[in-house]
Design an enzyme around this catalytic site. Structure first.
Site, short mmCIF file in Angstrom:
data_model
loop_
_atom_site.label_atom_id
_atom_site.label_comp_id
_atom_site.label_asym_id
_atom_site.label_seq_id
_atom_site.Cartn_x
_atom_site.Cartn_y
_atom_site.Cartn_z
N GLU A 39 12.57 -1.47 -0.34
CA GLU A 39 12.20 -1.22 1.36
C GLU A 39 13.77 -0.71 2.09
O GLU A 39 13.66 -0.41 3.48
CB GLU A 39 11.67 -2.40 2.17
CG GLU A 39 13.25 -3.64 2.29
CD GLU A 39 13.05 -4.29 4.05
OE1 GLU A 39 11.87 -4.26 4.17
OE2 GLU A 39 13.87 -4.72 3.86
N ASN A 40 14.78 -0.56 1.88
CA ASN A 40 16.28 -0.11 2.39
C ASN A 40 16.71 1.46 1.48
O ASN A 40 17.19 1.95 1.42
CB ASN A 40 16.94 -1.07 2.31
CG ASN A 40 16.57 -2.32 3.23
OD1 ASN A 40 17.19 -3.62 2.32
ND2 ASN A 40 15.98 -2.26 4.47
N ASN A 67 10.17 -6.25 5.62
CA ASN A 67 10.40 -6.20 7.05
C ASN A 67 10.38 -4.58 7.66
O ASN A 67 9.99 -4.62 8.30
CB ASN A 67 11.33 -6.58 7.77
CG ASN A 67 12.76 -6.46 7.45
OD1 ASN A 67 12.64 -7.10 6.32
ND2 ASN A 67 13.68 -6.75 8.17
N HIS A 68 10.82 -3.66 6.84
CA HIS A 68 11.09 -2.48 7.22
C HIS A 68 10.14 -1.10 6.33
O HIS A 68 10.43 -0.09 6.31
CB HIS A 68 12.88 -2.33 6.21
CG HIS A 68 13.85 -2.89 6.70
ND1 HIS A 68 15.45 -3.23 6.80
CD2 HIS A 68 14.00 -2.44 8.90
CE1 HIS A 68 15.51 -3.52 8.09
NE2 HIS A 68 15.25 -3.48 8.78
N HIS A 148 10.55 -11.99 1.12
CA HIS A 148 11.61 -11.21 1.15
C HIS A 148 12.17 -12.36 2.91
O HIS A 148 11.10 -12.89 3.32
CB HIS A 148 10.69 -10.15 1.63
CG HIS A 148 11.98 -8.63 2.59
ND1 HIS A 148 13.10 -8.43 1.77
CD2 HIS A 148 12.00 -8.66 4.07
CE1 HIS A 148 13.77 -7.61 1.70
NE2 HIS A 148 13.00 -8.06 3.25
N HIS A 175 20.84 -9.45 1.08
CA HIS A 175 21.63 -8.80 0.30
C HIS A 175 22.53 -9.09 -0.22
O HIS A 175 23.61 -8.73 -0.92
CB HIS A 175 22.07 -7.36 1.40
CG HIS A 175 21.24 -6.48 1.91
ND1 HIS A 175 21.17 -5.16 2.39
CD2 HIS A 175 19.44 -6.46 1.61
CE1 HIS A 175 20.05 -4.82 3.34
NE2 HIS A 175 19.00 -5.59 2.36
FE FE2 Z 1 14.22 -6.81 4.67
#
Ligand code: FE2
Length: 254
Positions: A39-40, A67-68, A148, A175
């Site tokens: 997602e990042n 969420n991203h 997540h 992270h």
């Molecule tokens: Fe996230």
């Protein structure tokens, strides 16, 4: 069967460290199936088609998110055309994309589920309610969950509730890799957070200068992804022929 489950791949540093090390990690650990949180991967937020293709070409079987997931507009254009890019199952139910899916692999049915936590996150539906529904009609042999979430206790409580009913639950999103990988009493492999596959010298992926400016002043600030060299953070989960977890091993590769 051996699974490699990779923590949030962040921006170019994350992609570079995957390019440099993934093949070696797969070979050394005799990996059969790869799950990665992507997602990042595109500039720190979201996943575009190019980077989805990059992970697929590297041999990743399933990409999870959080969420991203919808931060890049392009994702709306291709998420419905693929069955191996998941968005959290307990997001707003009107959202497009799959939150859980079963993959036929060798002679096994592998379910991968992506969920998001409630604490300190944007509003989501109750993850227990959504998970219970998923489990009602589940006929998979192996079930791996990417939860997540921000709060460590929330992740552990969720894993504990499904201990013995799912194969593994890995946390993502903070992270920061935690050192608590273990097999829970009834057999589910668990780690609170896989950590980030991204720039080591950064503030969870971003350039320190902008983050510190925001912390000090409280002013709106655009974070830039750090371009410092990356680290690959993951776990290897090893199952026996009856799909029982035998081992969970935490790895970091530079
Ligand atoms: Fe996230």
């Amino acid at each position: 069967m051996n699974f490699l489950i990779i923590g949030d791949i962040y921006s170019k540093s994350g992609r570079d460290v995957i390019e440099k090390n993934l093949d070696k990690v797969v070979k050394e650990n005799n990996i059969d199936f790869i799950i990665a949180n992507g997602e990042n991967i595109s500039h720190g937020k979201g996943i575009n088609k190019n980077h989805y293709d990059f992970l697929k070409n590297k041999g990743v079987n399933v990409i999870t998110s959080g969420n991203h997931i919808f931060k890049v507009k392009e994702t709306f254009e291709f998420i419905e055309q693929v069955d191996d890019l998941l968005r959290p199952a307990n997001m707003n139910s009107y959202n497009i994309g799959l939150g859980t899916n079963v993959y036929n692999f060798k002679d096994k049915k592998i379910r991968v589920t992506n969920l998001m936590g409630k604490s300190f996150m944007e509003h989501v539906n109750n993850p227990y309610e959504v998970m219970d529904k998923i489990m009602e009609n589940d006929n998979s042999d192996i079930h791996i969950v990417d939860f997540h979430a921000e709060a460590s206790a929330e992740k552990l409580a969720f894993a504990w509730n499904y201990d013995g009913k799912i194969t593994a639950l890995v946390g993502t999103h903070t992270h920061v890799q935690t050192a608590d990988e273990r097999i829970l009493p009834k057999g589910t492999a668990f780690i609170t957070d896989l950590g980030m596959t991204g720039p080591i010298n950064s503030i969870i992926g971003a350039n320190p200068d902008e983050v510190i400016f925001k912390e000090k002043t409280g002013l709106p600030t655009k974070f830039k992804p750090s371009e410092n060299p990356g680290i690959l953070c993951a776990v290897v989960v090893c199952l026996d022929n009856e799909n029982n977890c035998k081992k969970i091993k935490r790895i970091q590769v530079i």
